[in-house]
Design a protein around this motif. Structure first.
Motif, PDB file in Angstrom:
ATOM      1  N   SER A 129      31.371  39.153  39.437  1.00 39.52           N
ATOM      2  CA  SER A 129      30.225  40.063  39.422  1.00 39.52           C
ATOM      3  C   SER A 129      30.634  41.459  38.971  1.00 39.52           C
ATOM      4  N   ILE A 130      31.779  41.908  39.425  1.00 44.83           N
ATOM      5  CA  ILE A 130      32.266  43.230  39.035  1.00 44.83           C
ATOM      6  C   ILE A 130      32.579  43.253  37.541  1.00 44.83           C
ATOM      7  N   LEU A 148      41.617  43.595  32.179  1.00 43.69           N
ATOM      8  CA  LEU A 148      41.405  44.623  33.182  1.00 43.69           C
ATOM      9  C   LEU A 148      42.017  44.238  34.526  1.00 43.69           C
ATOM     10  N   TRP A 149      41.991  42.978  34.843  1.00 42.31           N
ATOM     11  CA  TRP A 149      42.444  42.511  36.158  1.00 42.31           C
ATOM     12  C   TRP A 149      43.919  42.188  36.189  1.00 42.31           C
ATOM     13  N   ASN A 150      44.623  42.292  35.066  1.00 46.47           N
ATOM     14  CA  ASN A 150      46.072  41.986  35.025  1.00 46.47           C
ATOM     15  C   ASN A 150      46.899  43.219  35.252  1.00 46.47           C
ATOM     16  N   GLY A 199      40.914  38.834  42.656  1.00 46.08           N
ATOM     17  CA  GLY A 199      40.886  37.478  43.184  1.00 46.08           C
ATOM     18  C   GLY A 199      39.807  37.231  44.226  1.00 46.08           C
ATOM     19  N   SER A 200      39.006  38.225  44.522  1.00 46.57           N
ATOM     20  CA  SER A 200      37.944  38.041  45.517  1.00 46.57           C
ATOM     21  C   SER A 200      36.746  37.359  44.874  1.00 46.57           C
ATOM     22  N   LYS A 234      43.269  50.867  42.136  1.00 43.95           N
ATOM     23  CA  LYS A 234      43.006  51.630  43.349  1.00 43.95           C
ATOM     24  C   LYS A 234      42.391  50.743  44.438  1.00 43.95           C
ATOM     25  N   TYR A 235      41.767  49.636  44.026  1.00 44.48           N
ATOM     26  CA  TYR A 235      41.120  48.706  44.954  1.00 44.48           C
ATOM     27  C   TYR A 235      41.753  47.319  44.809  1.00 44.48           C
TER      28      TYR A 235
END
Length: 149
Positions: free
Chosen positions: A122-123, A147-149, A116-117, A110-111
């Motif tokens: 931290s998240i 989670l990020w893939n 990649g930021s 959703k975000y």
């Protein structure tokens, strides 16, 4: 010494107590919506660097990095708010590890600006800590990377 309470007094105090209770609940959980209705520009003022929390700001000398962080900071705050609510709901529903991971993936999708930021690490750390705290689910490093893939 006996105190006599009439039905009128009981009803008045009960209604007053309920009004105060629900007023607190509405303010506690809907204050952002209330402030946006009353002060539409109050929610947009988050870009002011003096009002930023130390968790979401970086001490970078690069001006473009600071600008990117300032524009992403409200997005990060919204993401963190939704993440905590999601994890508390998952804990209340006694969701399993797989369901929690799926829900977090949907939230991350959703975000898309967060992928990649400079906030991603931290998240990820926050997700690991909050899932352990709220849901008693420990996510491995592979789970967190997926989670990020």
């Amino acid at each position: 010494m006996q105190h006599i309470i009439t039905w009128n007094q009981y009803i008045i105090y009960s209604v007053a107590g309920l009004v105060m209770y629900y007023g607190f609940i509405i303010f506690r959980f809907y204050r952002k919506d209330i402030l946006q209705i009353q002060f539409p520009k109050a929610g947009k003022k988050k870009n002011d660097s003096s009002s930023q929390g130390t968790l979401f700001t970086g001490s970078s000398s690069n001006a473009s990095t600071e600008t990117a962080q300032n524009t992403l900071s409200p997005v990060v705050h919204d993401f963190v708010d939704e993440l905590i609510v999601l994890l508390k709901q998952s804990a209340a529903q006694h969701a399993g590890k797989i369901e929690i991971i799926g829900a977090i993936k949907k939230l991350i999708n959703k975000y898309p600006k967060l992928k990649g930021s400079s906030f991603q690490t931290s998240i990820t750390n926050l997700i690991a800590a909050e899932s352990d705290t709220n849901c008693n689910v420990r996510l491995s490093s592979n789970d967190l990377a997926d989670l990020w893939n």
